[in-house]
Each structure stands twice: as structure tokens, then as C-alpha cells.
Write a protein that holds these residues in place. Sequence first.
Motif, mmCIF file in Angstrom:
data_model
loop_
_atom_site.group_PDB
_atom_site.id
_atom_site.type_symbol
_atom_site.label_atom_id
_atom_site.label_comp_id
_atom_site.label_asym_id
_atom_site.label_seq_id
_atom_site.Cartn_x
_atom_site.Cartn_y
_atom_site.Cartn_z
ATOM 1 N N ASN A 118 5.698 -10.378 -2.790
ATOM 2 C CA ASN A 118 5.285 -9.015 -3.136
ATOM 3 C C ASN A 118 3.790 -8.730 -3.003
ATOM 4 O O ASN A 118 3.221 -8.024 -3.825
ATOM 5 C CB ASN A 118 5.719 -8.666 -4.564
ATOM 6 N N SER A 119 3.148 -9.262 -1.984
ATOM 7 C CA SER A 119 1.746 -8.865 -1.775
ATOM 8 C C SER A 119 1.696 -7.471 -1.169
ATOM 9 O O SER A 119 0.673 -6.792 -1.229
ATOM 10 C CB SER A 119 1.038 -9.848 -0.843
ATOM 11 N N GLN A 120 2.792 -7.055 -0.555
ATOM 12 C CA GLN A 120 2.943 -5.722 0.037
ATOM 13 C C GLN A 120 1.936 -5.433 1.143
ATOM 14 O O GLN A 120 1.714 -4.270 1.498
ATOM 15 C CB GLN A 120 2.926 -4.645 -1.056
ATOM 16 N N ASN A 121 1.324 -6.468 1.717
ATOM 17 C CA ASN A 121 0.434 -6.260 2.863
ATOM 18 C C ASN A 121 1.191 -5.697 4.056
ATOM 19 O O ASN A 121 0.632 -4.976 4.873
ATOM 20 C CB ASN A 121 -0.175 -7.598 3.314
ATOM 21 N N THR A 166 8.564 -2.736 2.168
ATOM 22 C CA THR A 166 8.738 -3.218 0.797
ATOM 23 C C THR A 166 9.916 -2.522 0.109
ATOM 24 O O THR A 166 10.528 -3.101 -0.789
ATOM 25 C CB THR A 166 7.456 -2.994 -0.023
#
Lengths: 251, 203
Positions: free
Chosen positions: A213-216, A228
Motif C-alpha cells: 500500500n505505498s500507492q506509488n 489501488t
Amino acid sequence: MSQKTVKFIITRQNSPETAPYQEEFEIPYRPNMNVISALMEIRRNPVNSKGEATTPVYWEMNCLEEVCGACSMVINGKPRQSCTALIDNLEQPIRLEPMKTFPVVRDLAIDRSRMFDALKRVKAWIPIDGTYDLGEGPRMPEPKRQWAYELSKCMTCGVCLEACPNVNSKSDFIGPAPLSQVRLFNAHPTGAMNKAERLNAIMGEGGLASCGNSQNCVQSCPKGIPLTTSIASLNRETTIQSFRNFFGSDK
Amino acid sequence: MAGSRDFFNRRLHSLLGVIPVGLFLLVHLTVNHFATRGAGSFNKAVNFMENLPFLIVLEFLLIYLPLLFHAIYGLYIVFTAKNNVGRLSYFRNWMFLLQRVTGVITLIFLAWHVWETRIRYALGQTELNYDMMHDILSSPVMVVIYLIGVLSTVFHFANGLWSFMVSWGLTVSPRSQRVSTYFTMIVFLALAIISVRTIFAFI
Ligand code: HEM
Ligand code: SF4
Ligand code: FES
């Protein structure tokens, strides 16, 4: 009269086995240049900024309109397509590097086979071939078609894998793009018939659960694909699927 | 390939972070907060916990084993990431890094904290009461260590709640994930205030 120029620092590599090195270039400025037209200029006149003759910088390209993904590289630290990277919008010196998450073939060209292997592994297609004509598939509700269309824009460029901190040589994570494709093909009324197979595939090693879940990915995807949202939605689907696997189900 | 070990371990790691370890953290912070009402209140609350039936079984099943699994698998997760906030300094990427940094700080702090309190108590070197914490926190260095350790734990738990809700598919849409960011940051602030007040109540 001093002419306006563009400065480049390019990370180069002669072959997959040899060590990378940096070479600087300074080329004449032209209006509306992008990174590809600058690389073409270097190819036309392969002389580095010290005035030494060198080999032309190697890169890949195809569509030149951000739909094929072939020209992806790391530009000033950010993975993106070089055909849509306008020189006027970039801080100089412009740093070009290959997307090192993938094996480097030569200079800026990389081998993205792992993405296609991942698509095969997650069965990112809809089996329709049978011994007889299956006829037309069912229609899709319009709101669903709209978001599914967004997911279908993926060009397998690899930018989201390069941006992801969990895709690297220490991990076997397949990355965001193939996961989102599972959501796409599961959304299709005919594709949904093989939903469980695809969900089970991403519940394997290096699959969905390796996301941290870094969502980069969603910040970096040039196509604005809601990666995401796909991942969270698949998290929900696999939660249910794991119960089905454990307790048994007729679905 | 169905339901591989990877998937199972990762989901177990996520679950244990909230149930039971996260819940225990909430109970622990609540009980300790009695210190703000004076030594007597705190000692009474601790005494109640100390005299729970099957205490050692409860401790192992609800705290030590789940925490150990979460911590060891957590370290593995930390070392399989290649952080890149330098290049991609987005909010969630920072939270991703902070989740890992606070996990490691929490591990070091907990090892020390468990040794200094629970293990020394088991060895009969100290009593479990207000005075024990008062003695520990009479050193300014320990106050700083406790502040860092506790704030890091509380942040890790609150931000972990956010990713827990994503990991299980509870928050799917971007809007729900944004709302849960606000919610979990309020949880962080609330727990931070409670735990800092508790620390200063021992001084
Ligand atoms: C009081 C102790 C702890 C609590 C309450 C706690 C709680 C949590 C929670 C709720 C999560 C979210 C799970 C998810 O993303 O689905 C989490 C994630 C994580 N925890 Fe902990 N944790 C604790 C201690 C530790 C320790 C000692 C480590 C060791 C380094 C650690 C490492 C991690 C890591 C790396 C993640 C991220 C997992 C991921 O993004 O996939 N945690 N923790
Ligand atoms: S999801 Fe976006 S960033 Fe990832 S491969 Fe597809 S187009 Fe590229
Ligand atoms: S050349 Fe096709 S995306 Fe750039």
C-alpha cells in the motif's frame, strides 16, 4: 553568438552483463523538443559533452503517442514515457536512466518479459474457444463498462512496477499492472466464468498479498488507471475466495 | 497454487496486528492511564490485570505468540522493500516508509520494555507497581526513550489500521481510503495524547 543547448546525463550500459556508467551530452536546443527527439539528435551526432566520439545511445520506441509503453525510462528520477516528456518542462541537466527493476538490455532499453509472464500466470484473457460457436456474450451494465474501459487502457509499460517499493530483486511480487488486469477480466460477464481461477492465481507466491500500500503505482500510471482501487477490490474478492476455498462452495 | 503460504502468512500478519495485538495495546494504554488519577488507582488497575485467571496462558496466546509472529514476519516485510521516497515523495509512500521505520523502532522498544518490566518482575527483581515506573522514568534519558517508543508504537498501530482496512478489502474506493486516513490519524492523535499524559503521570 552562444547557442541555447540542452544538457543530458545518461546512464548507459553496453550489455546486460557489463557495469553501468554515466555519459554527459550537450545538444543544440530546438523548440518543442521531447526526450525522444533529443535522443535522435544524439544518435545523429554521437559526441559527448567532452567532444569525444561515442556510440549512439540505445533506446526503444514505437507509437510516439504514449499508447505502447516501449519508450518508458526514468527521467529526472521519475519513471515515465520519454515520447511525452517535453524538454521545456524538464529541469536540466536531464537525467535519463533505464527502469532498473527490469533487466537492462542496453543503455535505456529494458526487457519487460516478466510483465507478460505475469499476465499469463494470472490468465489475463477470456477463453471463448470451444468446439462450437458460443455466440455473443452478455451485455455489460454501462457504469461497469465505463470503469472497466479505464482498466483496459493499460499498455504494460512497467512504470507502476518501477515505482513500487515492493517490486525489486529481493521480492517476487508481480506488481500492480497484472493485478488490475485480473479485475478487468473478472468484470467481464464472460470472463467472470473463470473468476475463481484468476483469484487463485493472484493468491499465489508474489501475488496480491505482497502489496504494501505505498500507492506509488496510482500516482505514477500515465494512463490514470485506478490501480489501488483494483488492488483493494481484489483484496475483498480474495478474502471471500479464501473462505470458499476452505469451506467449499458451488460458485 | 490456491491460497498459498505467502497469502496466508500475509493475511495472518495483518490480522494479528489488530486482533489481538492491537486490541491488547488499547487495553494496556487504558489500564496505564489510571496513573493520571494517582498511584493508588494505577496500582489497583494493575493488580486486577495481574490477578486475571490463567494469566500466563492469556499472555502467551494473546500477546507474546501473535506479537512474535507479527514482528518476525514484519521484519521480513521490511527487508523486502526498497524504499524510494527520495524519488517519489508522495504522502502514502511516506506512510509506507514510516510504517516500516516505526515497526522496527517498536520492536527494539518492546524488547527493552518487556525485559525491564515483565521479565524482571518474573525474575523477582522488581514489583509491578507505580513505583517501578516512577523509578524507570526518573531518568530523563528513559523519558525520551519511552516517548519515542510509545509514539512510534501508537503511530504504527493507527496507520496499520488504515492498511488493515485496505488489506481486507474494507475500504476500496479512493474516497473511503481518504476518509479512513483522517479517521486513523485522529486515532493516532487520541492515543498519542493518552499515552504521553500517562508517561508524565509517572514523573
Ligand atoms: C504493538 C505492537 C504492534 C502492533 C499493534 C502492530 C500493528 C500493525 C497493524 C494493525 C498493521 C497493519 C496490517 C496490514 O497492513 O494489513 C501492521 C503492519 C505492519 N507491521 Fe506491525 N504492529 C506491531 C508491531 C510490529 C513490529 C514489532 C514490527 C517489526 C518490524 C512490525 C512490522 C510491521 C510491518 C512491516 C507492517 C506492514 C505490513 C504491510 O504493509 O504489508 N509491527 N502492524
Ligand atoms: S497500469 Fe499504468 S503504469 Fe502500470 S503498466 Fe499499465 S499503463 Fe503502465
Ligand atoms: S513510444 Fe509508445 S509510449 Fe512512447
